[in-house]
Motif scaffolding. Structure first.
Motif, short mmCIF file in Angstrom:
data_model
loop_
_atom_site.label_atom_id
_atom_site.label_comp_id
_atom_site.label_asym_id
_atom_site.label_seq_id
_atom_site.Cartn_x
_atom_site.Cartn_y
_atom_site.Cartn_z
N GLY A 146 46.90 4.31 -13.23
CA GLY A 146 47.01 2.98 -12.63
C GLY A 146 46.28 1.87 -13.35
O GLY A 146 46.21 0.75 -12.86
N VAL A 147 45.75 2.15 -14.54
CA VAL A 147 44.96 1.16 -15.27
C VAL A 147 45.79 -0.06 -15.66
O VAL A 147 45.35 -1.20 -15.49
CB VAL A 147 44.30 1.80 -16.52
CG1 VAL A 147 43.68 0.75 -17.42
CG2 VAL A 147 43.26 2.82 -16.09
N ASN A 148 46.99 0.15 -16.18
CA ASN A 148 47.82 -0.99 -16.60
C ASN A 148 48.19 -1.87 -15.40
O ASN A 148 48.11 -3.09 -15.47
CB ASN A 148 49.07 -0.52 -17.34
CG ASN A 148 48.76 -0.13 -18.75
OD1 ASN A 148 48.43 -0.97 -19.58
ND2 ASN A 148 48.84 1.16 -19.05
N ARG A 149 48.58 -1.25 -14.30
CA ARG A 149 48.93 -2.02 -13.10
C ARG A 149 47.72 -2.81 -12.60
O ARG A 149 47.82 -4.00 -12.28
CB ARG A 149 49.45 -1.10 -11.99
CG ARG A 149 49.85 -1.84 -10.72
CD ARG A 149 50.48 -0.90 -9.70
NE ARG A 149 51.65 -0.24 -10.24
CZ ARG A 149 52.88 -0.77 -10.29
NH1 ARG A 149 53.08 -1.98 -9.85
NH2 ARG A 149 53.88 -0.09 -10.80
N ALA A 150 46.57 -2.17 -12.52
CA ALA A 150 45.36 -2.85 -12.03
C ALA A 150 45.00 -4.02 -12.95
O ALA A 150 44.61 -5.09 -12.46
CB ALA A 150 44.20 -1.86 -11.94
N ARG A 151 45.12 -3.83 -14.24
CA ARG A 151 44.80 -4.91 -15.18
C ARG A 151 45.75 -6.09 -15.00
O ARG A 151 45.34 -7.25 -14.94
CB ARG A 151 44.84 -4.42 -16.62
CG ARG A 151 44.45 -5.50 -17.61
CD ARG A 151 44.58 -5.07 -19.05
NE ARG A 151 43.77 -3.90 -19.35
CZ ARG A 151 44.26 -2.73 -19.72
NH1 ARG A 151 45.56 -2.55 -19.85
NH2 ARG A 151 43.47 -1.72 -19.99
N GLU A 153 47.48 -6.89 -12.36
CA GLU A 153 47.21 -7.54 -11.08
C GLU A 153 45.92 -8.36 -11.11
O GLU A 153 45.82 -9.40 -10.47
CB GLU A 153 47.21 -6.52 -9.94
CG GLU A 153 48.57 -5.90 -9.67
CD GLU A 153 49.69 -6.90 -9.34
OE1 GLU A 153 49.41 -8.08 -9.00
OE2 GLU A 153 50.87 -6.51 -9.41
N ALA A 154 44.93 -7.91 -11.87
CA ALA A 154 43.69 -8.69 -12.03
C ALA A 154 43.99 -9.99 -12.79
O ALA A 154 43.45 -11.05 -12.43
CB ALA A 154 42.64 -7.86 -12.76
#
Length: 161
Positions: A146-151, A153-154
């Motif tokens: 989920g790192v790419n999605r979280a980035r 969204e940030a």
């Protein structure tokens, strides 16, 4: 030497080898040569769950379509201006390096601090749809946790704020 000590020694050596490989950039992967836009599209999502794309819906038979789908960014004061704001946002993020910045396109590499994994994040202003499409994908590995999605969204939250 007992089994426990042997196992511990082997695990320690593996950890040291991985750490050294990371520090020498051997876990970063190679930059894809097919980034950018072609016929109004960014590259499709990865075949494994380690990417997100606001254009995942353009590939109805893609095995990661549901996992990869993410909303595009709204345009604020025009597409090129939105990309300029996005550039300022990402330049302030840890591990970010702008690779290419054109009036309608932005490519940023994000490198993790410890393991030196690299993710490629692209932003493209779509003048017909009036949005900025985004694609972010890990270069290596099958999952990104989920790192790419979280980035992404940030970045979206910073753009809105």
């Amino acid at each position: 030497m007992g089994l426990f000590k042997t196992t511990f020694l082997v695990l320690l050596l593996i950890a040291v080898a991985i750490s050294l490989a990371a520090q020498f950039g051997l876990l970063g992967g190679r930059m894809p040569n097919d980034l950018g836009t072609r016929d109004g599209r960014l590259k499709p999502p990865s075949m494994t769950p380690n990417s997100v794309s606001s254009q995942a819906g353009l590939y109805p038979d893609h095995p990661q379509k549901a996992y990869a789908q993410i909303d595009p960014f709204p345009v604020i004061e025009g597409g090129p201006q939105t990309l300029q704001r996005l550039r300022r946002i990402v330049e302030g993020m840890e591990g970010a390096k702008v690779v290419k910045a054109d009036p309608g396109y932005l490519h940023v590499q994000f490198t993790t601090r410890w393991m030196r994994f690299v993710d490629d994040c692209e932003f493209w202003f779509d003048p017909r749809a009036g949005v900025v499409h985004v694609r972010s994908a890990s270069r290596v590995g099958r999952k990104d946790f989920g790192v790419n999605r979280a980035r992404v969204e940030a970045i979206r939250a910073r753009l809105a704020g």
